[in-house]
Design a protein around this motif. Structure first.
Motif, PDB file in Angstrom:
ATOM      1  N   UNK A   1       0.696  -1.309   0.330  1.00 22.74           N
ATOM      2  CA  UNK A   1      -0.034   0.225  -0.097  1.00 22.74           C
ATOM      3  C   UNK A   1       0.649   1.172  -0.067  1.00 22.74           C
ATOM      4  N   UNK A   2       0.383   2.333  -0.746  1.00 24.21           N
ATOM      5  CA  UNK A   2       1.267   3.541  -0.505  1.00 24.21           C
ATOM      6  C   UNK A   2       0.602   4.269  -0.080  1.00 24.21           C
ATOM      7  N   UNK A   3       1.981   5.130   0.647  1.00 23.00           N
ATOM      8  CA  UNK A   3       1.302   6.710   0.898  1.00 23.00           C
ATOM      9  C   UNK A   3       0.218   5.924   2.067  1.00 23.00           C
ATOM     10  N   UNK A   4       0.428   5.345   3.069  1.00 22.58           N
ATOM     11  CA  UNK A   4      -0.442   5.716   4.339  1.00 22.58           C
ATOM     12  C   UNK A   4       0.679   6.221   5.179  1.00 22.58           C
ATOM     13  N   UNK A   5      -0.564   6.320   6.782  1.00 26.82           N
ATOM     14  CA  UNK A   5       0.438   6.700   7.681  1.00 26.82           C
ATOM     15  C   UNK A   5       1.110   6.444   7.970  1.00 26.82           C
ATOM     16  N   UNK A   6       2.658   7.600   8.251  1.00 29.17           N
ATOM     17  CA  UNK A   6       3.932   7.119   8.462  1.00 29.17           C
ATOM     18  C   UNK A   6       3.409   5.817   9.823  1.00 29.17           C
ATOM     19  N   UNK A   7       4.543   4.907  10.902  1.00 36.04           N
ATOM     20  CA  UNK A   7       4.134   4.169  11.629  1.00 36.04           C
ATOM     21  C   UNK A   7       5.375   3.484  11.985  1.00 36.04           C
ATOM     22  N   UNK A   8       5.664   3.842  13.897  1.00 35.39           N
ATOM     23  CA  UNK A   8       6.948   3.109  14.521  1.00 35.39           C
ATOM     24  C   UNK A   8       7.187   1.651  15.229  1.00 35.39           C
ATOM     25  N   UNK A   9       7.430   0.970  15.290  1.00 29.25           N
ATOM     26  CA  UNK A   9       7.077  -0.055  16.514  1.00 29.25           C
ATOM     27  C   UNK A   9       8.160  -0.710  17.181  1.00 29.25           C
ATOM     28  N   UNK A  10       8.736  -1.228  17.870  1.00 30.63           N
ATOM     29  CA  UNK A  10       9.701  -2.101  18.082  1.00 30.63           C
ATOM     30  C   UNK A  10       8.968  -2.695  19.342  1.00 30.63           C
ATOM     31  N   UNK A  11       9.862  -4.197  19.740  1.00 36.10           N
ATOM     32  CA  UNK A  11       9.826  -5.108  20.790  1.00 36.10           C
ATOM     33  C   UNK A  11      10.999  -5.498  20.346  1.00 36.10           C
ATOM     34  N   UNK A  12      10.938  -6.767  21.761  1.00 32.88           N
ATOM     35  CA  UNK A  12      11.588  -7.271  21.875  1.00 32.88           C
ATOM     36  C   UNK A  12      11.677  -8.778  22.190  1.00 32.88           C
ATOM     37  N   UNK A  13      11.665  -9.372  21.849  1.00 37.16           N
ATOM     38  CA  UNK A  13      11.889 -11.063  21.288  1.00 37.16           C
ATOM     39  C   UNK A  13      12.582 -12.111  22.147  1.00 37.16           C
ATOM     40  N   UNK A  14      11.659 -12.889  22.617  1.00 40.44           N
ATOM     41  CA  UNK A  14      11.911 -14.300  23.395  1.00 40.44           C
ATOM     42  C   UNK A  14      13.173 -14.817  22.613  1.00 40.44           C
ATOM     43  N   UNK A  15      14.465 -14.362  22.797  1.00 38.22           N
ATOM     44  CA  UNK A  15      15.578 -15.064  22.114  1.00 38.22           C
ATOM     45  C   UNK A  15      15.367 -17.629  22.271  1.00 38.22           C
ATOM     46  N   UNK A  16      15.135 -17.418  22.949  1.00 35.22           N
ATOM     47  CA  UNK A  16      14.588 -19.113  23.603  1.00 35.22           C
ATOM     48  C   UNK A  16      13.684 -19.508  22.546  1.00 35.22           C
ATOM     49  N   UNK A  17      12.972 -18.376  21.781  1.00 38.94           N
ATOM     50  CA  UNK A  17      11.877 -18.780  20.672  1.00 38.94           C
ATOM     51  C   UNK A  17      12.702 -18.982  19.942  1.00 38.94           C
ATOM     52  N   UNK A  18      14.122 -19.064  19.787  1.00 39.20           N
ATOM     53  CA  UNK A  18      15.123 -19.269  17.923  1.00 39.20           C
ATOM     54  C   UNK A  18      15.513 -20.322  18.245  1.00 39.20           C
ATOM     55  N   UNK A  19      15.918 -21.325  19.199  1.00 38.23           N
ATOM     56  CA  UNK A  19      16.291 -22.297  19.723  1.00 38.23           C
ATOM     57  C   UNK A  19      15.843 -23.559  19.251  1.00 38.23           C
ATOM     58  N   UNK A  20      16.269 -23.855  18.099  1.00 39.67           N
ATOM     59  CA  UNK A  20      15.860 -25.354  17.065  1.00 39.67           C
ATOM     60  C   UNK A  20      14.641 -24.832  16.374  1.00 39.67           C
ATOM     61  N   UNK A  21      14.670 -24.069  16.540  1.00 38.56           N
ATOM     62  CA  UNK A  21      13.152 -23.801  16.358  1.00 38.56           C
ATOM     63  C   UNK A  21      12.468 -22.631  15.387  1.00 38.56           C
ATOM     64  N   UNK A  22      11.990 -22.278  14.370  1.00 40.37           N
ATOM     65  CA  UNK A  22      11.999 -20.675  13.613  1.00 40.37           C
ATOM     66  C   UNK A  22      11.171 -19.388  14.556  1.00 40.37           C
ATOM     67  N   UNK A  23      11.830 -19.330  14.459  1.00 37.21           N
ATOM     68  CA  UNK A  23      10.618 -17.590  15.401  1.00 37.21           C
ATOM     69  C   UNK A  23      10.235 -16.559  14.449  1.00 37.21           C
ATOM     70  N   UNK A  24       8.958 -16.101  14.612  1.00 39.28           N
ATOM     71  CA  UNK A  24       8.684 -15.340  13.252  1.00 39.28           C
ATOM     72  C   UNK A  24       8.322 -14.238  14.000  1.00 39.28           C
ATOM     73  N   UNK A  25       9.129 -13.233  13.370  1.00 35.45           N
ATOM     74  CA  UNK A  25       9.758 -12.057  13.545  1.00 35.45           C
ATOM     75  C   UNK A  25       8.427 -10.988  12.971  1.00 35.45           C
ATOM     76  N   UNK A  26       7.991 -11.262  11.633  1.00 35.32           N
ATOM     77  CA  UNK A  26       7.988  -9.969  10.960  1.00 35.32           C
ATOM     78  C   UNK A  26       6.693 -10.942  10.037  1.00 35.32           C
ATOM     79  N   UNK A  27       5.032 -10.226   9.791  1.00 30.98           N
ATOM     80  CA  UNK A  27       4.060 -11.326   9.217  1.00 30.98           C
ATOM     81  C   UNK A  27       3.286  -9.772   8.635  1.00 30.98           C
TER      82      UNK A  27
END
Length: 240
Positions: A125-151
């Motif tokens: 989508x073009x010309x949307x209202x600008x937005x910002x986001x930031x989150x802390x990941x649980x890095x333990x969820x990356x150990x031998x599994x695939x952790x979703x970080x963007x969708x």
């Protein structure tokens, strides 16, 4: 029939500005390669190192989804929306530039470098209202599994963007295996190895190698050593 493209770590573009050292998988700034403009909706994959206390002054962006993933150190962000934040390893930041934003990024630590991935994705989508986001990941969820970080979904795990794209991170022990199944028909997958050795189907990848595949439904993964990696599933047919 499966199609693929391999980008070895030592074939990336590079820029050395003294305070900034950048390795660029796709054409960016002074680096241009007509065969490496983008991978579907994935436009930029920069591997940046910024010296202590230095950074990017005020500069604009528009109509781009911008994702930052710190690998080491602390990155100070300020923007024209009034956001001021520090992002660190184990966190992820996203900006939808939309109609236009200005921002700065600086190394918060005066004596240690900051290292991070700067990723740009074409929006749906073009010309949307600008937005910002930031989150802390649980890095333990990356150990031998695939952790979703963007969708593309606000309700899902990770940050969301204006594109049918899904990013996952993994930290696999040697010998660990997984199957990545595409979320959407017509998408492709781009793998980027942060460190270690990862086999994707029959292709062996090493630290900082990139590998894109498409016209598939799934990919077989196997860690040939202790490895950390990023998977970026993106739309292949985009209007630019």
């Amino acid at each position: 029939m499966e199609k693929s493209v391999l980008h070895k770590a030592d074939t990336r573009g590079s820029a050395d500005h003294g305070w900034l050292k950048s390795l660029q998988t796709f054409s960016f700034g002074g680096y241009y390669n007509e065969d490496r403009i983008h991978f579907g909706a994935l436009r930029v994959l920069n591997d940046d190192t910024v010296d202590g206390g230095r950074g990017f002054g005020v500069h604009p962006h528009d109509n781009m989804e911008i994702i930052s993933i710190p690998l080491e150190g602390e990155l100070l962000h300020e923007d024209s929306m009034g956001n001021k934040a520090v992002i660190r390893r184990g966190e992820i930041q996203v900006m939808s530039a939309g109609t236009g934003i200005y921002h700065t990024e600086y190394n918060k630590n005066p004596s240690q470098p900051v290292k991070f991935l700067q990723i740009w994705v074409f929006p749906n989508q073009r010309d949307v209202t600008p937005r910002y986001d930031q989150i802390k990941l649980n890095t333990l969820d990356q150990r031998n599994i695939l952790q979703q970080v963007v969708s593309p979904n606000k309700e899902d795990e990770g940050v969301w963007i204006y594109q049918d794209a899904w990013f996952h991170m993994g930290k696999f022990d040697q010998g660990n295996k997984a199957v990545y199944k595409l979320k959407k028909e017509g998408n492709g997958i781009y793998f980027f190895v942060l460190k270690g050795d990862l086999k994707v189907n029959d292709q062996l990848l090493h630290t900082r190698d990139g590998y894109g595949i498409w016209d598939i439904e799934e990919a077989q993964l196997e860690a040939e050593s202790t490895t950390e990696f990023l998977i970026m599933e993106v739309l292949m047919e985009v209007q630019i």
